[in-house]
Write a protein that holds these residues in place. Structure first.
Motif, PDB file in Angstrom:
ATOM      1  N   ALA A   1      88.693  45.052   3.921  1.00 43.99           N
ATOM      2  CA  ALA A   1      87.823  44.413   2.927  1.00 43.99           C
ATOM      3  C   ALA A   1      87.805  42.896   3.121  1.00 43.99           C
ATOM      4  O   ALA A   1      86.748  42.261   3.049  1.00 43.99           O
ATOM      5  CB  ALA A   1      88.285  44.768   1.515  1.00 43.99           C
ATOM      6  N   GLU A   2      88.970  42.323   3.389  1.00 40.97           N
ATOM      7  CA  GLU A   2      89.047  40.878   3.594  1.00 40.97           C
ATOM      8  C   GLU A   2      88.365  40.487   4.910  1.00 40.97           C
ATOM      9  O   GLU A   2      87.696  39.460   4.994  1.00 40.97           O
ATOM     10  CB  GLU A   2      90.522  40.435   3.577  1.00 40.97           C
ATOM     11  CG  GLU A   2      90.727  38.974   3.415  1.00 40.97           C
ATOM     12  CD  GLU A   2      90.270  38.400   2.078  1.00 40.97           C
ATOM     13  OE1 GLU A   2      90.231  37.161   1.983  1.00 40.97           O
ATOM     14  OE2 GLU A   2      89.941  39.145   1.141  1.00 40.97           O
ATOM     15  N   ALA A   3      88.521  41.327   5.930  1.00 42.40           N
ATOM     16  CA  ALA A   3      87.841  41.074   7.212  1.00 42.40           C
ATOM     17  C   ALA A   3      86.331  41.045   6.992  1.00 42.40           C
ATOM     18  O   ALA A   3      85.642  40.121   7.446  1.00 42.40           O
ATOM     19  CB  ALA A   3      88.207  42.142   8.233  1.00 42.40           C
ATOM     20  N   LEU A   4      85.820  42.028   6.282  1.00 40.36           N
ATOM     21  CA  LEU A   4      84.385  42.105   6.012  1.00 40.36           C
ATOM     22  C   LEU A   4      83.911  40.897   5.208  1.00 40.36           C
ATOM     23  O   LEU A   4      82.848  40.337   5.487  1.00 40.36           O
ATOM     24  CB  LEU A   4      84.062  43.412   5.280  1.00 40.36           C
ATOM     25  CG  LEU A   4      82.607  43.779   5.129  1.00 40.36           C
ATOM     26  CD1 LEU A   4      81.899  43.871   6.477  1.00 40.36           C
ATOM     27  CD2 LEU A   4      82.482  45.114   4.395  1.00 40.36           C
TER      28      LEU A   4
ATOM     29  N   ALA B   1      86.879  33.927  12.881  1.00 38.81           N
ATOM     30  CA  ALA B   1      88.250  34.103  13.368  1.00 38.81           C
ATOM     31  C   ALA B   1      89.122  34.754  12.301  1.00 38.81           C
ATOM     32  O   ALA B   1      89.939  35.634  12.604  1.00 38.81           O
ATOM     33  CB  ALA B   1      88.845  32.759  13.787  1.00 38.81           C
ATOM     34  N   LEU B   2      88.938  34.356  11.047  1.00 38.25           N
ATOM     35  CA  LEU B   2      89.695  34.997   9.975  1.00 38.25           C
ATOM     36  C   LEU B   2      89.293  36.465   9.832  1.00 38.25           C
ATOM     37  O   LEU B   2      90.138  37.318   9.581  1.00 38.25           O
ATOM     38  CB  LEU B   2      89.494  34.265   8.647  1.00 38.25           C
ATOM     39  CG  LEU B   2      90.387  33.058   8.433  1.00 38.25           C
ATOM     40  CD1 LEU B   2      90.064  32.384   7.104  1.00 38.25           C
ATOM     41  CD2 LEU B   2      91.847  33.422   8.495  1.00 38.25           C
ATOM     42  N   GLY B   3      88.003  36.749  10.000  1.00 40.31           N
ATOM     43  CA  GLY B   3      87.563  38.148   9.992  1.00 40.31           C
ATOM     44  C   GLY B   3      88.291  38.949  11.063  1.00 40.31           C
ATOM     45  O   GLY B   3      88.808  40.040  10.797  1.00 40.31           O
ATOM     46  N   ASP B   4      88.369  38.385  12.275  1.00 41.60           N
ATOM     47  CA  ASP B   4      89.088  39.049  13.370  1.00 41.60           C
ATOM     48  C   ASP B   4      90.549  39.261  13.007  1.00 41.60           C
ATOM     49  O   ASP B   4      91.123  40.324  13.259  1.00 41.60           O
ATOM     50  CB  ASP B   4      89.028  38.218  14.655  1.00 41.60           C
ATOM     51  CG  ASP B   4      87.643  38.152  15.279  1.00 41.60           C
ATOM     52  OD1 ASP B   4      86.794  39.005  14.949  1.00 41.60           O
ATOM     53  OD2 ASP B   4      87.420  37.243  16.101  1.00 41.60           O
ATOM     54  N   ASN B   5      91.161  38.224  12.446  1.00 42.09           N
ATOM     55  CA  ASN B   5      92.576  38.308  12.104  1.00 42.09           C
ATOM     56  C   ASN B   5      92.855  39.366  11.052  1.00 42.09           C
ATOM     57  O   ASN B   5      93.830  40.101  11.151  1.00 42.09           O
ATOM     58  CB  ASN B   5      93.105  36.938  11.668  1.00 42.09           C
ATOM     59  CG  ASN B   5      93.409  36.076  12.862  1.00 42.09           C
ATOM     60  OD1 ASN B   5      94.435  36.273  13.505  1.00 42.09           O
ATOM     61  ND2 ASN B   5      92.525  35.162  13.194  1.00 42.09           N
ATOM     62  N   TYR B   6      91.994  39.446  10.055  1.00 40.36           N
ATOM     63  CA  TYR B   6      92.181  40.484   9.039  1.00 40.36           C
ATOM     64  C   TYR B   6      91.836  41.868   9.584  1.00 40.36           C
ATOM     65  O   TYR B   6      92.449  42.854   9.196  1.00 40.36           O
ATOM     66  CB  TYR B   6      91.365  40.187   7.782  1.00 40.36           C
ATOM     67  CG  TYR B   6      92.055  39.210   6.864  1.00 40.36           C
ATOM     68  CD1 TYR B   6      93.161  39.597   6.118  1.00 40.36           C
ATOM     69  CD2 TYR B   6      91.626  37.894   6.763  1.00 40.36           C
ATOM     70  CE1 TYR B   6      93.813  38.709   5.283  1.00 40.36           C
ATOM     71  CE2 TYR B   6      92.264  36.992   5.928  1.00 40.36           C
ATOM     72  CZ  TYR B   6      93.367  37.410   5.195  1.00 40.36           C
ATOM     73  OH  TYR B   6      94.010  36.521   4.378  1.00 40.36           O
ATOM     74  N   GLU B   7      90.878  41.950  10.470  1.00 43.13           N
ATOM     75  CA  GLU B   7      90.516  43.254  11.035  1.00 43.13           C
ATOM     76  C   GLU B   7      91.641  43.818  11.904  1.00 43.13           C
ATOM     77  O   GLU B   7      91.932  45.006  11.866  1.00 43.13           O
ATOM     78  CB  GLU B   7      89.233  43.141  11.861  1.00 43.13           C
ATOM     79  CG  GLU B   7      88.759  44.487  12.389  1.00 43.13           C
ATOM     80  CD  GLU B   7      87.417  44.422  13.096  1.00 43.13           C
ATOM     81  OE1 GLU B   7      86.956  45.498  13.520  1.00 43.13           O
ATOM     82  OE2 GLU B   7      86.829  43.338  13.228  1.00 43.13           O
ATOM     83  N   TYR B   8      92.278  42.957  12.694  1.00 46.23           N
ATOM     84  CA  TYR B   8      93.287  43.422  13.649  1.00 46.23           C
ATOM     85  C   TYR B   8      94.720  43.085  13.257  1.00 46.23           C
ATOM     86  O   TYR B   8      95.658  43.527  13.921  1.00 46.23           O
ATOM     87  CB  TYR B   8      92.982  42.867  15.045  1.00 46.23           C
ATOM     88  CG  TYR B   8      91.642  43.324  15.538  1.00 46.23           C
ATOM     89  CD1 TYR B   8      91.433  44.646  15.927  1.00 46.23           C
ATOM     90  CD2 TYR B   8      90.565  42.451  15.578  1.00 46.23           C
ATOM     91  CE1 TYR B   8      90.188  45.083  16.354  1.00 46.23           C
ATOM     92  CE2 TYR B   8      89.317  42.874  16.014  1.00 46.23           C
ATOM     93  CZ  TYR B   8      89.142  44.188  16.392  1.00 46.23           C
ATOM     94  OH  TYR B   8      87.905  44.608  16.814  1.00 46.23           O
ATOM     95  N   GLY B   9      94.918  42.299  12.210  1.00 45.33           N
ATOM     96  CA  GLY B   9      96.259  41.976  11.748  1.00 45.33           C
ATOM     97  C   GLY B   9      97.028  41.058  12.674  1.00 45.33           C
ATOM     98  O   GLY B   9      98.228  41.228  12.853  1.00 45.33           O
ATOM     99  N   PHE B  10      96.352  40.067  13.268  1.00 44.60           N
ATOM    100  CA  PHE B  10      97.045  39.153  14.184  1.00 44.60           C
ATOM    101  C   PHE B  10      98.120  38.342  13.461  1.00 44.60           C
ATOM    102  O   PHE B  10      99.270  38.398  13.794  1.00 44.60           O
ATOM    103  CB  PHE B  10      96.065  38.196  14.868  1.00 44.60           C
ATOM    104  CG  PHE B  10      95.126  38.860  15.823  1.00 44.60           C
ATOM    105  CD1 PHE B  10      95.571  39.776  16.755  1.00 44.60           C
ATOM    106  CD2 PHE B  10      93.783  38.554  15.793  1.00 44.60           C
ATOM    107  CE1 PHE B  10      94.702  40.388  17.636  1.00 44.60           C
ATOM    108  CE2 PHE B  10      92.902  39.147  16.672  1.00 44.60           C
ATOM    109  CZ  PHE B  10      93.359  40.068  17.597  1.00 44.60           C
TER     110      PHE B  10
END
Length: 146
Positions: free
Chosen positions: A82-85, A66-75
């Motif tokens: 990099a943080e998403a990965l 979920a954190l990966g998703d949040n960092y990838e899309y900026g929720f």
């Protein structure tokens, strides 16, 4: 017509059950509670966000993903590939197959990273890093991956 009514009635019942947190004496599963927690976090609930972060830092693969998703899309955090990965990798290391697929797709598309078919192949579990093979492997079953 009957099918439409059935779908609507079933949806209302499910939403009511989830909203109540239990059905009679049967509590909602831990997985469902975590999904609801993540949804609250994505809607801006700061307590839920702190809880998701706490769970992720303790190695909870669903929270990590979920954190990966949040960092990838900026929720609810700034976009940061990099943080998403980093969070997707942690989730994949803890057995999240979906995170593995996302990482493969990130490398296949070159999204926030240098496009790397070899790395994509590794995450998809493909034998060779050619674009044609990877395109077909990105939709394989991940049940047998290490």
């Amino acid at each position: 017509m009957f099918r439409t009514v059935w779908v609507v009635v079933s949806s209302v019942i499910c939403l009511t059950i989830v909203g109540m947190g239990q059905v009679g004496d049967h509590p909602v599963s831990a997985e469902m509670k975590e999904i609801l927690l993540i949804q609250r976090a994505e809607k801006g609930d700061t307590r839920a966000q702190a809880e998701v972060l706490r769970k992720a830092e303790k190695g909870d693969r669903q929270a990590e993903s979920a954190l990966g998703d949040n960092y990838e899309y900026g929720f609810w955090v700034p976009k940061d590939h990099a943080e998403a990965l980093r969070w997707y990798r942690k989730a994949a290391e803890h057995g999240d197959i979906g995170a593995r697929e996302i990482i493969g797709q990130i490398y296949f598309d070159g999204e926030g990273v240098k496009r790397d078919f070899g790395e994509a192949a590794r995450w998809f579990g493909c034998p060779k890093p050619s674009e044609t093979i990877l395109a077909s492997c990105s939709h394989i079953s991940f049940k047998d991956l290490p």
